[in-house]
Structure formats: C-alpha cells, structure tokens
Design an enzyme around this catalytic site. Sequence first.
Site, mmCIF file in Angstrom:
data_model
loop_
_atom_site.group_PDB
_atom_site.id
_atom_site.type_symbol
_atom_site.label_atom_id
_atom_site.label_comp_id
_atom_site.label_asym_id
_atom_site.label_seq_id
_atom_site.Cartn_x
_atom_site.Cartn_y
_atom_site.Cartn_z
ATOM 1 N N LYS A 70 -11.221 -25.621 -17.169
ATOM 2 C CA LYS A 70 -11.950 -26.100 -15.995
ATOM 3 C C LYS A 70 -13.205 -26.783 -16.509
ATOM 4 O O LYS A 70 -14.066 -26.128 -17.109
ATOM 5 C CB LYS A 70 -12.379 -24.926 -15.106
ATOM 6 C CG LYS A 70 -11.272 -24.269 -14.315
ATOM 7 C CD LYS A 70 -11.826 -23.075 -13.572
ATOM 8 C CE LYS A 70 -10.748 -22.404 -12.750
ATOM 9 N NZ LYS A 70 -11.236 -21.076 -12.261
ATOM 10 N N GLY B 18 -8.611 -25.188 -11.188
ATOM 11 C CA GLY B 18 -9.184 -25.816 -9.999
ATOM 12 C C GLY B 18 -10.317 -24.974 -9.448
ATOM 13 O O GLY B 18 -10.335 -23.750 -9.627
ATOM 14 N N GLU C 148 -3.400 -14.523 -15.710
ATOM 15 C CA GLU C 148 -4.686 -15.175 -15.956
ATOM 16 C C GLU C 148 -5.836 -14.191 -15.774
ATOM 17 O O GLU C 148 -5.933 -13.524 -14.748
ATOM 18 C CB GLU C 148 -4.801 -16.342 -14.966
ATOM 19 C CG GLU C 148 -6.055 -17.192 -15.078
ATOM 20 C CD GLU C 148 -6.046 -18.339 -14.053
ATOM 21 O OE1 GLU C 148 -4.977 -18.629 -13.467
ATOM 22 O OE2 GLU C 148 -7.108 -18.935 -13.824
ATOM 23 N N LYS D 257 0.946 -19.967 -8.087
ATOM 24 C CA LYS D 257 0.064 -18.954 -8.691
ATOM 25 C C LYS D 257 -0.379 -18.012 -7.591
ATOM 26 O O LYS D 257 -0.925 -18.456 -6.580
ATOM 27 C CB LYS D 257 -1.128 -19.647 -9.340
ATOM 28 C CG LYS D 257 -2.309 -18.747 -9.673
ATOM 29 C CD LYS D 257 -3.304 -19.470 -10.569
ATOM 30 C CE LYS D 257 -4.723 -19.331 -10.072
ATOM 31 N NZ LYS D 257 -5.696 -20.027 -10.956
ATOM 32 N N ASP E 230 -3.122 -14.620 -11.141
ATOM 33 C CA ASP E 230 -4.528 -14.743 -11.561
ATOM 34 C C ASP E 230 -5.307 -13.568 -10.982
ATOM 35 O O ASP E 230 -5.357 -13.385 -9.763
ATOM 36 C CB ASP E 230 -5.112 -16.065 -11.041
ATOM 37 C CG ASP E 230 -6.539 -16.306 -11.514
ATOM 38 O OD1 ASP E 230 -7.094 -15.473 -12.274
ATOM 39 O OD2 ASP E 230 -7.116 -17.344 -11.119
HETATM 40 C C1 NPQ Z 1 -9.542 -19.591 -10.473
HETATM 41 N N1 NPQ Z 1 -9.506 -21.244 -8.593
HETATM 42 O O1 NPQ Z 1 -8.641 -20.109 -11.073
HETATM 43 C C2 NPQ Z 1 -10.273 -20.268 -9.296
HETATM 44 C C3 NPQ Z 1 -11.027 -19.319 -8.520
HETATM 45 C C4 NPQ Z 1 -11.762 -19.758 -7.331
HETATM 46 C C5 NPQ Z 1 -7.806 -22.475 -7.431
HETATM 47 O O2 NPQ Z 1 -7.605 -20.226 -7.960
HETATM 48 C C6 NPQ Z 1 -14.933 -21.481 -3.846
HETATM 49 C C7 NPQ Z 1 -15.307 -22.045 -5.032
HETATM 50 C C8 NPQ Z 1 -13.848 -20.653 -3.821
HETATM 51 C C9 NPQ Z 1 -14.618 -21.765 -6.203
HETATM 52 C C10 NPQ Z 1 -12.045 -19.525 -4.973
HETATM 53 C C11 NPQ Z 1 -8.292 -21.197 -8.021
HETATM 54 C C12 NPQ Z 1 -13.154 -20.360 -4.990
HETATM 55 C C13 NPQ Z 1 -13.539 -20.921 -6.199
HETATM 56 C C14 NPQ Z 1 -11.370 -19.255 -6.144
HETATM 57 C C15 NPQ Z 1 -12.834 -20.613 -7.351
HETATM 58 O O3 NPQ Z 1 -9.943 -18.524 -10.891
HETATM 59 MG MG MG Z 2 -8.627 -18.312 -12.610
#
Ligand code: NPQ
Ligand code: MG
Length: 367
Positions: free
Chosen positions: A262, A290, A213, A161, A188
Amino acid sequence: MKLTGIELRVIEMPLVAPFRTSFGVQTVREAIVVRAVTTDGEGWGECVAMQDPLYSSEYVEGSMDVIRRFLLPAIAQVDDLDGSKVAPALEQFKGHRMSKAALETAILDAELRAGGISLARELGAVRAEVDCGVSVGIMDSIPQLLDAVDGYLAEGYQRIKLKIEPGWDVEPVRAVRERFGDILLQVDANTAYRRGDAQHLALLDPFDLLLIEQPLDEEDVIGHAKLAEVVRTPICLDESIVSARAAADAIALGACAIVNIKPGRVGGYLESRRIHDVCRANDVPVWCGGMLETGIGRAANLALAALPGFTLPGDTSGSSRYYAHDITEPFVVTDGTLSVPTGPGIGVTPDMDALEAVTTRTEWIAF
Ligand code: NPQ
Ligand code: MG
C-alpha cells in the site's frame, strides 16, 4: 520545477454500505486531497490516513498538522523540485508515511504531467489491465455475507477477501467455500489475533486460502515467523511492512510468503516500487492493497499494480465498491479487470464540482 503552493482539502465521502473490520465500522471515508501547484502545472495526491488512528498511528487531523507544520516547509527548501527529491527532504521526520506519500504523489504527478509521462510508464508497468479483487467486511450474519460475496462475483471480481476476527473466521470461510466452490479466496485479520491463536488459525488450512493477511500485531514479525511454522496457509503481511527494509527483514525472518503493498503505508509509490523489487528478487509475490481511495488514489494504485511482480489480484476494486459518486471519472470493473490509466501522471483529474461537493475544509499554503 518550483512549487507555488499546496491546496489541502479534507473530504468526506459517504460509503455505499458500512464497512466493518476488526478495528471498527466505517460509514464515511474522511481523507485529504492534495493539489500541488507548480510553475510547470498541477499535480494531485491523496492521503489515505483514516479519521481515527485505528489502522495505523496516522489520522486526518494529525496529517494536516504534520504536513502544514513540518513537511511543506522542508519541501519549500528544495531546489529544482521533482518527485524523487520529496522523500529525501522528508526523511528527517520520523514516520508519517501516509502524509509523505500524499505529497510525493502530488509532486510526482505534476512532474510527470508536465513531461507527458504516465505514472505507470514511470514505475515500470508491464500490463494495461490489472486483475481485481474485493475486500468484504465483517457482516452481522452468514446469509448476509453470502449475498454480498454473490453480488461481487456477479460483478466479475476475480478474488474475494474476507475480513476476519476472533468469532468471525472459520464459519464464514467454510460457508463461502461451500457455497462458491473453487474461487480465489483469502482473509485479512488486521492484527486481531495473538500468538496463542496459532492452533485456531490452523483450522483455516483445509479451506485452501490464497493467504492470511496480518493475523498478529504489526510489530510482531517474529510471531508471524513462528505462526508460519504452525499454519499451512501462506502468511501475507500488510501493517508490518512499512518500508523496503521492513520487507527484506520480514522475508529473511520467514515471517511472510506474500506482501501487500500500500503506497500510503510505506511513504509513497517510489518506496512501493523498491518493495516490489525486493520481493521480486526473493520470489515473493506482491499485490496492491486498498485504503478506500477516491479515484485519485485508485488511479495511482492501478499504475503500481501493473508492475511485473504483482501476480495476485489486488484490493483494486471499482469505484462503486465504495462510492456512489467518485470525485473522478468512475473506475468500472470489466471482465474482472480495471484498465491502467494511460494519460500523463496519474492519468485522471478530479471533477471540480464533485470534489467541491465533498470538501469540508480547504487550506491553501503558498510558498
Ligand atoms: C486492509 N483495506 O487491507 C485495509 C483496511 C482498511 C480494503 O481491506 C477507512 C480507511 C476504512 C481505511 C477500512 C481493505 C478502512 C481503511 C479498512 C482501511 O487492511
Ligand atoms: Mg490488510
């Protein structure tokens, strides 16, 4: 089960490399670890709110405040406490889903550990391993991006991704597609685009992405439905889907063909299962998102990702994607998969020395 007290720890975990998204660059993961101490034993949960309200309105200090002042006093009133009674007791308080999710998880974990049942079993898991993807941040250059993707593919990740934003979208996608061929690839945007960018986003169509996304604002559900009429790439919602009702509405409006689940964003694993069920009834594939979880949140996410409707690889990466030293046994990706924990509750416990080493503050709230 009766709650004796709750321990809240603010932790700071250094990331193995800076993680850049359209909402900024993270070099450290600040989070809250929750330990529920009950008459039947302990349970663990993790609050995935970030230090700053950049992904959602929640943030670490706000979570500490709402947990301490409102959520815990409401849970203290509940007789015969178990995981299923947490969300109803907290419903009176608007929002704060990540904070609610952390408390529900810790209490559910305590309940399940006491009963010797795994979270995976409790949620209805149907597999012992889950397919792993990885989220790759915005880089300073295309060569750097290609090196990062190359490394993750070598580690066995089954899906890549790419984080995108205006100015970093078509070219990185083209470069990754040209270099790595027929891999599972998705993007994303974390709300970085506007409705007027529809024609630009359609430039991604030739690259056969699995999905795009959350291109638009979290409140712009109709905008996503309109965008879906212009772009061929399937639209997946993340930030917009805050509940099973929001998922049902977005699907009915044609705003998404795929949903990212999530648990923190939706108020917990029990609401996550409801979203899974709504999507499955509508033939909408889901995958597990995540939030740079420690091993505590990662373990619980794997239980969820083992449900039957999770038909796409998730952002369920190994511990080493983010952390050199996790606070639990590290999760290691093998043949592109992670094993779903089988032990009682979330199936892992923090290493107390490792947890202590990253704790910046501890609060004990007795009942
Ligand atoms: C998402 N996660 O899907 C999130 C966004 C994200 C794995 O892309 C600190 C805490 C930093 C939460 C960076 C992924 C972060 C966070 C990105 C969440 O949109
Ligand atoms: Mg996202």
